[in-house]
Design a protein around this motif. Structure first.
Motif, mmCIF file in Angstrom:
data_model
loop_
_atom_site.group_PDB
_atom_site.id
_atom_site.type_symbol
_atom_site.label_atom_id
_atom_site.label_comp_id
_atom_site.label_asym_id
_atom_site.label_seq_id
_atom_site.Cartn_x
_atom_site.Cartn_y
_atom_site.Cartn_z
ATOM 1 N N ALA A 1 43.954 -47.326 -34.293
ATOM 2 C CA ALA A 1 42.793 -47.296 -35.190
ATOM 3 C C ALA A 1 42.801 -46.042 -36.057
ATOM 4 O O ALA A 1 42.611 -46.114 -37.280
ATOM 5 N N LEU A 2 43.023 -44.880 -35.444
ATOM 6 C CA LEU A 2 43.051 -43.635 -36.211
ATOM 7 C C LEU A 2 44.264 -43.595 -37.121
ATOM 8 O O LEU A 2 44.180 -43.126 -38.270
ATOM 9 N N ALA A 3 45.396 -44.080 -36.631
ATOM 10 C CA ALA A 3 46.607 -44.105 -37.457
ATOM 11 C C ALA A 3 46.405 -44.943 -38.704
ATOM 12 O O ALA A 3 46.845 -44.569 -39.802
ATOM 13 N N CYS A 4 45.732 -46.094 -38.560
ATOM 14 C CA CYS A 4 45.466 -46.945 -39.716
ATOM 15 C C CYS A 4 44.509 -46.275 -40.697
ATOM 16 O O CYS A 4 44.683 -46.372 -41.924
ATOM 17 N N LEU A 5 43.497 -45.584 -40.175
ATOM 18 C CA LEU A 5 42.572 -44.859 -41.043
ATOM 19 C C LEU A 5 43.300 -43.806 -41.871
ATOM 20 O O LEU A 5 43.114 -43.698 -43.081
ATOM 21 N N CYS A 6 44.138 -43.010 -41.192
ATOM 22 C CA CYS A 6 44.864 -41.935 -41.882
ATOM 23 C C CYS A 6 45.834 -42.496 -42.914
ATOM 24 O O CYS A 6 45.946 -41.962 -44.025
ATOM 25 N N ALA A 7 46.536 -43.565 -42.561
ATOM 26 C CA ALA A 7 47.485 -44.158 -43.497
ATOM 27 C C ALA A 7 46.765 -44.780 -44.684
ATOM 28 O O ALA A 7 47.202 -44.634 -45.837
ATOM 29 N N ALA B 1 54.235 -35.829 -42.084
ATOM 30 C CA ALA B 1 54.672 -35.113 -40.884
ATOM 31 C C ALA B 1 53.529 -34.946 -39.890
ATOM 32 O O ALA B 1 53.713 -35.073 -38.674
ATOM 33 N N SER B 2 52.328 -34.658 -40.392
ATOM 34 C CA SER B 2 51.177 -34.516 -39.504
ATOM 35 C C SER B 2 50.858 -35.824 -38.791
ATOM 36 O O SER B 2 50.477 -35.830 -37.617
ATOM 37 N N SER B 3 51.018 -36.946 -39.493
ATOM 38 C CA SER B 3 50.788 -38.238 -38.854
ATOM 39 C C SER B 3 51.827 -38.504 -37.772
ATOM 40 O O SER B 3 51.500 -39.026 -36.702
ATOM 41 N N ALA C 1 57.138 -43.238 -33.557
ATOM 42 C CA ALA C 1 57.348 -42.821 -34.946
ATOM 43 C C ALA C 1 57.582 -44.013 -35.868
ATOM 44 O O ALA C 1 57.136 -44.017 -37.017
ATOM 45 N N ASP C 2 58.281 -45.042 -35.380
ATOM 46 C CA ASP C 2 58.550 -46.213 -36.218
ATOM 47 C C ASP C 2 57.262 -46.882 -36.682
ATOM 48 O O ASP C 2 57.185 -47.389 -37.814
ATOM 49 N N VAL C 3 56.247 -46.889 -35.834
ATOM 50 C CA VAL C 3 54.962 -47.488 -36.204
ATOM 51 C C VAL C 3 54.296 -46.658 -37.299
ATOM 52 O O VAL C 3 53.744 -47.198 -38.260
ATOM 53 N N VAL C 4 54.355 -45.342 -37.153
ATOM 54 C CA VAL C 4 53.778 -44.460 -38.176
ATOM 55 C C VAL C 4 54.473 -44.679 -39.518
ATOM 56 O O VAL C 4 53.823 -44.765 -40.572
ATOM 57 N N TRP C 5 55.794 -44.793 -39.508
ATOM 58 C CA TRP C 5 56.529 -45.039 -40.747
ATOM 59 C C TRP C 5 56.143 -46.381 -41.367
ATOM 60 O O TRP C 5 56.023 -46.507 -42.590
ATOM 61 N N GLN C 6 55.951 -47.400 -40.537
ATOM 62 C CA GLN C 6 55.559 -48.713 -41.062
ATOM 63 C C GLN C 6 54.201 -48.647 -41.735
ATOM 64 O O GLN C 6 53.999 -49.235 -42.805
ATOM 65 N N LEU C 7 53.264 -47.938 -41.118
ATOM 66 C CA LEU C 7 51.937 -47.800 -41.715
ATOM 67 C C LEU C 7 51.984 -47.017 -43.027
ATOM 68 O O LEU C 7 51.135 -47.208 -43.907
ATOM 69 N N ASN C 8 52.954 -46.127 -43.141
ATOM 70 C CA ASN C 8 53.098 -45.308 -44.349
ATOM 71 C C ASN C 8 54.184 -45.837 -45.281
ATOM 72 O O ASN C 8 54.699 -45.093 -46.123
#
Length: 218
Positions: A71-77, A105-107, A118-125
């Motif tokens: 949820a927070l990752a989606c908000l930030c992205a 990088a912070s995400s 990390a792969d999930v963070v990259w997908q969201l971004n």
């Protein structure tokens, strides 16, 4: 080819410089001093931060107790994508140097602390604009922790007792990840000198980037 590989992106006239690092390392102070120095040199600068000051960014910034994990990752992205479209890319299109306090990088680090790969963070971004230089402030975790405790934590990440060590280790991994994705990245030890010295080092890195982009401009 992966969407975040640098070769697929159209580069804009301006220059995006991002500054990341553990809470308490001195990002905001460094950003302010660097912006002041570049402005004094007559260069057009636009300073910003992430999460943004838009409503979506404020929700992410002040919602770390409420929102966690995906949820927070989606908000930030989502805030990052919106800020790129409405603020950062327009500034780059006019030729400005955009100094952004926190970026992908912070995400990678903070969402990683929440358990996201990390792969999930990259997908969201997916599709975010690659900086001309990603600067990671780092240093002695004990010094960073002392600074953080002196000013107080701004989020649940910073209020954790072992946050400085965990974030410092996380940024070490993030640097490797960014380089693997062909992002230009450098590290600056922010615990070995006064803020003015750290800012001068950052300015030197930025001037090198500007020279490579347009040798006649400096």
């Amino acid at each position: 080819m992966k969407p975040h590989v640098a070769a697929v992106q159209h580069r804009l006239t301006g220059t995006l410089i991002t500054l990341d690092g553990p809470g308490g390392v001195g990002k905001s102070t460094a950003t302010r001093l660097v912006v002041d120095t570049l402005t004094a040199l007559g260069l057009p600068v636009h300073a910003t931060s992430q999460p943004s000051r838009a409503p979506l960014g404020e929700l992410a910034r002040h919602g770390t107790e409420t929102y966690r994990g995906m949820a927070l990752a989606c908000l930030c992205a989502a805030d990052r994508h919106h800020q790129l479209d409405t603020e950062i890319l327009p500034a780059l299109n006019t030729g400005k140097i955009v100094m952004c306090d926190r970026y992908v990088a912070s995400s990678l680090v903070l969402q990683g602390l929440d358990g996201l790969p990390a792969d999930v963070v990259w997908q969201l971004n997916h599709g975010v604009y690659r900086p001309d230089l990603s600067i990671i402030l780092t240093g002695d975790p004990q010094i960073i922790d002392a600074r953080l405790r002196a000013r107080g934590g701004h989020s649940r990440f910073e209020r954790a007792t072992d946050s400085s060590t965990r974030e410092t280790n996380g940024y070490t991994s993030a640097v490797t990840d960014l380089r693997d994705k062909s992002w230009p990245v450098t590290t600056v030890d922010a615990t070995t000198g006064p803020p003015e010295t750290i800012a001068a080092t950052i300015v030197a890195h930025i001037q090198n980037v500007l020279t490579r982009k347009s040798p006649a401009c400096l």
